[in-house]
Design a protein around this motif. Structure first.
Motif, PDB file in Angstrom:
ATOM      1  N   GLY A  23      53.699  26.108 -26.557  1.00  0.00           N
ATOM      2  CA  GLY A  23      52.111  25.578 -26.860  1.00  0.00           C
ATOM      3  C   GLY A  23      51.186  27.251 -26.705  1.00  0.00           C
ATOM      4  N   GLY A  24      50.172  27.018 -26.509  1.00  0.00           N
ATOM      5  CA  GLY A  24      49.330  28.475 -26.557  1.00  0.00           C
ATOM      6  C   GLY A  24      49.644  29.130 -25.233  1.00  0.00           C
ATOM      7  N   GLY A  25      49.458  30.631 -25.332  1.00  0.00           N
ATOM      8  CA  GLY A  25      49.139  30.910 -23.452  1.00  0.00           C
ATOM      9  C   GLY A  25      50.633  31.005 -22.746  1.00  0.00           C
ATOM     10  N   SER A  26      50.775  31.154 -21.433  1.00  0.00           N
ATOM     11  CA  SER A  26      52.018  30.532 -21.071  1.00  0.00           C
ATOM     12  C   SER A  26      52.770  29.323 -20.870  1.00  0.00           C
ATOM     13  CB  SER A  26      52.338  31.091 -19.759  1.00  0.00           C
ATOM     14  OG  SER A  26      53.302  31.726 -19.144  1.00  0.00           O
ATOM     15  N   THR A  27      52.157  28.422 -22.532  1.00  0.00           N
ATOM     16  CA  THR A  27      53.480  27.370 -21.928  1.00  0.00           C
ATOM     17  C   THR A  27      54.566  26.972 -22.289  1.00  0.00           C
ATOM     18  OG1 THR A  27      52.510  26.386 -24.284  1.00  0.00           O
ATOM     19  CG2 THR A  27      50.820  25.523 -22.215  1.00  0.00           C
ATOM     20  N   GLY A  34      51.537  23.511 -20.757  1.00  0.00           N
ATOM     21  CA  GLY A  34      49.929  23.687 -20.037  1.00  0.00           C
ATOM     22  C   GLY A  34      48.639  23.006 -18.859  1.00  0.00           C
ATOM     23  N   GLU A  35      49.133  22.185 -19.048  1.00  0.00           N
ATOM     24  CA  GLU A  35      48.188  21.530 -17.867  1.00  0.00           C
ATOM     25  C   GLU A  35      48.817  22.382 -16.887  1.00  0.00           C
ATOM     26  OE1 GLU A  35      45.224  20.574 -18.696  1.00  0.00           O
ATOM     27  OE2 GLU A  35      45.893  20.484 -20.853  1.00  0.00           O
ATOM     28  N   ASP A  36      47.714  22.305 -15.337  1.00  0.00           N
ATOM     29  CA  ASP A  36      48.309  22.621 -14.502  1.00  0.00           C
ATOM     30  C   ASP A  36      47.726  22.082 -13.509  1.00  0.00           C
ATOM     31  OD1 ASP A  36      48.328  24.306 -11.802  1.00  0.00           O
ATOM     32  OD2 ASP A  36      47.632  25.745 -12.878  1.00  0.00           O
ATOM     33  N   ALA A  37      49.463  21.229 -13.241  1.00  0.00           N
ATOM     34  CA  ALA A  37      48.702  20.421 -12.304  1.00  0.00           C
ATOM     35  C   ALA A  37      48.986  20.483 -10.881  1.00  0.00           C
ATOM     36  CB  ALA A  37      49.922  19.559 -12.005  1.00  0.00           C
ATOM     37  N   SER A  90      54.827  27.141 -15.822  1.00  0.00           N
ATOM     38  CA  SER A  90      55.535  28.167 -16.112  1.00  0.00           C
ATOM     39  C   SER A  90      54.683  29.367 -15.734  1.00  0.00           C
ATOM     40  CB  SER A  90      56.326  28.730 -16.855  1.00  0.00           C
ATOM     41  OG  SER A  90      55.167  28.807 -18.117  1.00  0.00           O
ATOM     42  N   GLN A  91      53.567  29.220 -15.392  1.00  0.00           N
ATOM     43  CA  GLN A  91      52.397  30.214 -15.133  1.00  0.00           C
ATOM     44  C   GLN A  91      52.114  31.090 -13.768  1.00  0.00           C
ATOM     45  OE1 GLN A  91      51.149  27.795 -16.976  1.00  0.00           O
ATOM     46  NE2 GLN A  91      49.980  27.216 -15.278  1.00  0.00           N
ATOM     47  N   ASP A  92      53.141  29.863 -12.680  1.00  0.00           N
ATOM     48  CA  ASP A  92      53.142  29.698 -11.648  1.00  0.00           C
ATOM     49  C   ASP A  92      53.564  30.296 -11.115  1.00  0.00           C
ATOM     50  OD1 ASP A  92      50.514  28.047 -11.074  1.00  0.00           O
ATOM     51  OD2 ASP A  92      51.484  26.512 -10.951  1.00  0.00           O
ATOM     52  N   VAL A  93      55.208  30.514 -11.680  1.00  0.00           N
ATOM     53  CA  VAL A  93      56.476  30.441 -11.311  1.00  0.00           C
ATOM     54  C   VAL A  93      56.306  32.609 -12.075  1.00  0.00           C
ATOM     55  CG1 VAL A  93      58.685  31.072 -11.715  1.00  0.00           C
ATOM     56  CG2 VAL A  93      57.863  28.745 -11.441  1.00  0.00           C
TER      57      VAL A  93
END
Length: 440
Positions: A23-27, A34-37, A90-93
């Motif tokens: 997906g778009g961005g860092s998905t 993509g949804e940051d939980a 994945s963006q959190d990592v």
């Protein structure tokens, strides 16, 4: 073999100067994230039998890790515990690695992290001290896809791959007098011919891809054995196969054979699950998205990609691997865990597939009974054995840490060309912008 691959990759990336698939961005190419939980706090454990790992996606990656932990606990170390620090995405990592490396304080990191393949080159190049060396790990690397090892697994152990599937609604193909066998080993021109017939008979497009993260050109080009980069620099202007592919993509959009929804959610929720298309081409991690529409069970099947010449096409888009961080104090345990589970255990891979839909890049896994079972949703065909076989044929092409930047520039070029802009000017603009981003 592994050490040679790592050395080659690091040499290439260090002279160039990050992050995801799908997906778009860092998905994630491993089922969209993509949804940051929200992210769980990381760090390590003092217990000698416990390893911590940061990962995301409770429906995909995390079941695979749980399968590996259960396998290792039952068959190797009964006291073993894998403490999974579930992240929102994945963006959190990626943020955790960047923050720790920038400050030089690695104690905030877990023992291991799951990292997306297309990003790892740049993170290893930018933060070489953040990772532990696994050159001496007890794994037979010849048992893994060459394409996976060539660019995505630097000092890491493969978890899943992004072997591309071309999935079709066979009931809709039948309405246009075609079968799944008619779609195997065809040219893109033939695909367009079929797409027009399907559109006329059913009103549905034969393909879709989100325009804000357009992976089509990359996948189509890889199936031709050609890259968007050459010798570490953009290869857009003068890349005849890329231009031909862009022309085909533009033609498919104009013929209404290809939908280009504006966002990842529109791609998954409206185009695929909203029953707007008769075909989907992407990494195999897109399968759960397709399967979400239970009413379509038994109506889908998969085959290989079309190509310019009509040979069966193979590509990979996405995937992830596990990496031991600089903060790990139990490196021997981490290596043994990774070597036994994702390095060679078909038990791990069978359960990762059953519980999370994770498809291995470990070639022997494709021979197991689980991989060869028919899947009801896909008309009782053994799609995972098919995918395993397809993955072994994916060609190795030059990769770059600027993969996603290139995707962004080419996607924008396609939209402009569809709107009437000159193709040569747009491809030159894309290359110029990419060179600027790369500091060339």
């Amino acid at each position: 073999m592994k050490k040679k691959l790592i050395s080659m990759l690091l040499a290439g990336t260090m002279v160039l100067s990050l992050a995801a698939c799908g997906g778009g961005g860092s998905t994630g190419g491993d089922a969209g994230d993509g949804e940051d939980a929200g992210a769980a706090e990381m760090g390590t454990s003092d217990d000698e039998n416990t390893l911590t790992v940061a990962a995301w996606d409770p429906n995909f990656n995390i079941p695979a890790l749980e399968a590996a932990a259960a396998d290792y606990k039952e068959n190797v170390n009964p006291d073993f515990v894998l403490d999974i620090k579930e992240q929102g995405g994945s963006q959190d990592v990626e943020t955790a690695i960047t923050t720790a490396a920038s400050s030089g304080k690695y104690e905030t990191l877990p023992d291991m992290v799951l990292f997306q393949d297309h990003w790892i080159q740049k993170y290893v190049a930018d933060y070489p001290d953040a990772w532990q060396d696994v050159n001496d790990i007890d794994i037979n690397w010849d048992d893994f896809y060459a394409e996976k090892l060539d660019y995505s697994t630097i000092d890491g152990v493969p978890v899943d791959g992004g072997t591309v599937i071309m999935a079709y609604r066979v009931d809709l193909l039948q309405e246009a007098d075609y079968t799944i066998d008619d779609m195997k080993g065809i040219t893109w021109e033939k695909f367009i011919e079929v797409g027009k017939a399907v559109k006329e008979k059913t009103g549905k497009a034969l393909l879709c891809m989100n325009s804000d993260g357009n992976d089509l050109m990359y996948m189509m080009l890889q199936a031709e054995g050609v890259s968007q980069f050459k010798d570490g620099k953009p290869y857009i202007v003068g890349n005849d196969k890329l231009k031909e592919i862009v022309e085909l993509v533009v033609q498919m959009v104009k013929d209404e054979i290809l939908l280009l929804p504006n966002s990842w959610s529109d791609y998954t929720d409206k185009a695929i699950q909203g029953d707007q298309v008769a075909g989907v081409m992407n990494g195999n991690w897109i399968i759960p998205t397709i399967q979400a529409v239970e009413a379509n069970s038994g109506k889908w099947e998969i085959t290989t990609m079309p190509t310019l010449t009509g040979e069966e096409g193979y590509a990979s888009n996405g995937g992830s691997s596990l990496y031991i961080t600089a903060n790990c104090k139990k490196v021997d345990l981490a290596k043994d865990f990774l070597a036994y589970t994702f390095g060679k255990s078909t038990v791990t891979y069978d359960n990762a597939l059953k519980d999370g839909g994770v498809v291995s890049t470990y070639i022997p896994a494709g021979e197991s009974e689980v991989y060869n079972e028919g899947v009801a949703f896909f008309n009782d065909t053994p799609i995972y054995a098919q995918i395993s076989e397809m993955g072994s044929h994916v060609q190795t092409i030059e990769q770059s840490p600027y993969h996603y930047t290139c995707r962004e520039k080419l996607g924008a070029a396609v939209i402009n060309i569809v709107g009437g802009a000159d193709i040569d000017e747009e491809l030159k603009n894309a290359e110029d912008q990419l060179n600027f981003e790369m500091g060339n």
